[in-house]
Design an enzyme around this catalytic site. Structure first.
Site, PDB file in Angstrom:
ATOM      1  N   ASN A 123       2.364   4.770   7.108  1.00  0.00           N
ATOM      2  CA  ASN A 123       1.951   3.460   6.608  1.00  0.00           C
ATOM      3  C   ASN A 123       2.860   2.326   7.072  1.00  0.00           C
ATOM      4  OD1 ASN A 123       0.616   1.576   4.554  1.00  0.00           O
ATOM      5  ND2 ASN A 123       2.751   1.587   3.847  1.00  0.00           N
TER       6      ASN A 123
ATOM      7  N   TYR B 200      -0.055  -6.739  17.670  1.00  0.00           N
ATOM      8  CA  TYR B 200      -0.474  -6.002  16.471  1.00  0.00           C
ATOM      9  C   TYR B 200      -1.725  -5.184  16.776  1.00  0.00           C
ATOM     10  CZ  TYR B 200      -1.690  -5.316  11.507  1.00  0.00           C
ATOM     11  OH  TYR B 200      -2.005  -4.783  10.270  1.00  0.00           O
ATOM     12  N   SER B 201      -2.711  -5.809  17.431  1.00  0.00           N
ATOM     13  CA  SER B 201      -3.955  -5.112  17.761  1.00  0.00           C
ATOM     14  C   SER B 201      -3.699  -3.941  18.695  1.00  0.00           C
ATOM     15  CB  SER B 201      -4.943  -6.078  18.408  1.00  0.00           C
ATOM     16  OG  SER B 201      -5.333  -7.094  17.514  1.00  0.00           O
ATOM     17  N   ALA B 202      -2.855  -4.148  19.694  1.00  0.00           N
ATOM     18  CA  ALA B 202      -2.574  -3.092  20.665  1.00  0.00           C
ATOM     19  C   ALA B 202      -1.901  -1.898  20.005  1.00  0.00           C
ATOM     20  CB  ALA B 202      -1.709  -3.634  21.796  1.00  0.00           C
TER      21      ALA B 202
ATOM     22  N   ALA C 265      -6.139  -4.758   1.816  1.00  0.00           N
ATOM     23  CA  ALA C 265      -5.926  -5.013   0.395  1.00  0.00           C
ATOM     24  C   ALA C 265      -5.070  -6.254   0.230  1.00  0.00           C
ATOM     25  CB  ALA C 265      -5.243  -3.822  -0.272  1.00  0.00           C
TER      26      ALA C 265
ATOM     27  N   LEU D  13       0.814  -1.206   0.000  1.00  0.00           N
ATOM     28  CA  LEU D  13       0.000   0.000   0.000  1.00  0.00           C
ATOM     29  C   LEU D  13       0.852   1.262   0.000  1.00  0.00           C
ATOM     30  CD1 LEU D  13      -2.900  -0.954   2.451  1.00  0.00           C
ATOM     31  CD2 LEU D  13      -3.074  -0.514  -0.005  1.00  0.00           C
TER      32      LEU D  13
ATOM     33  N   VAL E 125      11.598   3.606  10.910  1.00  0.00           N
ATOM     34  CA  VAL E 125      10.862   4.700  11.544  1.00  0.00           C
ATOM     35  C   VAL E 125      10.948   4.656  13.069  1.00  0.00           C
ATOM     36  CG1 VAL E 125       9.268   5.034   9.624  1.00  0.00           C
ATOM     37  CG2 VAL E 125       8.694   3.397  11.442  1.00  0.00           C
TER      38      VAL E 125
ATOM     39  N   ASP F 294      11.432   3.755   3.764  1.00  0.00           N
ATOM     40  CA  ASP F 294      11.224   2.320   3.971  1.00  0.00           C
ATOM     41  C   ASP F 294      12.482   1.744   4.627  1.00  0.00           C
ATOM     42  OD1 ASP F 294       9.055   0.182   2.564  1.00  0.00           O
ATOM     43  OD2 ASP F 294      10.935  -0.679   3.269  1.00  0.00           O
TER      44      ASP F 294
ATOM     45  N   LYS G 130      -2.000  -1.003  16.819  1.00  0.00           N
ATOM     46  CA  LYS G 130      -2.902  -0.330  15.881  1.00  0.00           C
ATOM     47  C   LYS G 130      -4.000   0.439  16.614  1.00  0.00           C
ATOM     48  CE  LYS G 130      -1.026  -1.463  11.952  1.00  0.00           C
ATOM     49  NZ  LYS G 130      -0.402  -0.420  11.099  1.00  0.00           N
TER      50      LYS G 130
END
Length: 305
Positions: A99, A164-166, A196, A17, A73, A36, A168
């Site tokens: 992203n 991952y959930s935490a 996607a 993406l 990042v 990146d 995001k």
């Protein structure tokens, strides 16, 4: 919608993406900065592939200007140096699309502290670092658009996705407060929850539906949130041609008079509490606190305007 003379920074731009976002903005006139880490593009020999360079060349082929940085990042010092270089080169930064992210499903029993920290360092801290470094420039120029990339797992949860959930969901909280600080400076802060067909998601999509999950509605939503007339403090969900707006809601409360709220009371009323309608929308945490106060004020003869 055009982005002529706008400078857009896209993280995770070497593939998926991020690459699509960079090309979509460049096609509409933006100067793009590609960031990146290259980690997801390494082949079996450990040699970094040309994902970032390829995206850079594709932007140039569109006739637009581009800068590129191989940068993690989660490296705040490196982030600040890159932002300084961008401003020195182009004098402004108008758009930031956070992203960059990683995805390493793991059951909670085997999730290590290092794995947890790495996830948060990239997805949550990385987005904070980029935004923190760019925010002063956006305030100086009186214009900015920031998009946080979230995930359905963060909103609703999934098996083996705790870190991952935490990370995001943390971005949702960041948007909910930060957008308030940007209003007076024409800085719009929103989140985008996309899904996607990419190398990150292909194993989670059945082959029969993979063709449905193109990037078109996602890039359109991203550009809407980066546009001059973008809303702020909002959360868009988009995938397979669908675009929707999400917000945390509170269902109709079950009020207990003073002294009568005991755990047994909640147990006995759980179905009513759990299923209550209608849902209430709150603009902020303070709005929620005010609603709590208003419900209880009458019992204590307290007047609230």
């Amino acid at each position: 919608m055009r982005f002529d003379e706008r400078v857009a920074v896209i993280t995770g731009a070497g593939s998926g993406l991020g690459r699509a976002y960079a090309l979509a903005l460049a096609e509409r006139g933006a100067k793009v900065v590609l960031i990146d880490s290259g980690a997801q593009d390494e082949d079996k020999t450990g040699v970094e592939s040309s994902g970032l360079e390829s995206c850079h060349q594709d932007v140039l082929a569109l006739g637009e200007q581009s800068m590129r940085f191989t940068l993690d990042v989660s490296d705040f010092v490196g982030v600040k140096l890159a932002v300084t270089e961008i401003i020195a080169q182009w004098g402004r930064i108008d758009i930031l699309v956070n992203n960059a992210g990683i995805h390493s499903p793991c059951d909670f029993d085997h999730l290590t502290v290092d794995m947890w920290q790495h996830q948060l360092n990239v997805d949550l801290n990385g987005s904070f670092y980029m935004t923190k470094a760019i925010w002063p420039q956006m305030k100086r120029q009186g214009y900015g658009r920031v998009v946080m990339s979230c995930a359905a797992s963060g909103l609703y949860g999934d098996m083996h996705e705790t870190s991952y959930s935490a990370s995001k969901m943390g971005l949702i909280g960041l948007v909910n407060s930060l957008y308030l600080e940007g209003i007076d400076h024409n800085i719009k802060v929103n989140s985008l929850t996309p899904h996607a067909l990419t190398s990150m998601t292909e194993k989670r999509l059945a082959s029969s539906v993979q063709a449905l999950f193109s990037k078109s509605s996602i890039t359109a939503s991203m550009m809407f949130l980066c546009g001059a007339k973008a809303p702020t403090g909002q959360h868009l969900l988009t995938a397979a041609g669908s675009v929707s707006h999400g917000q945390f809601t509170e269902f109709k409360p079950c009020y207990f008079p003073a002294g009568s709220c005991k755990p047994e009371s909640i147990l006995n009323n759980w179905q009513q509490i759990h299923q209550a309608q209608p849902a209430n929308l709150h603009r902020s945490g303070e709005d929620q606190v005010l609603a709590w106060a208003q419900r209880s004020a009458g019992e204590r003869h307290i007047a609230i305007e």
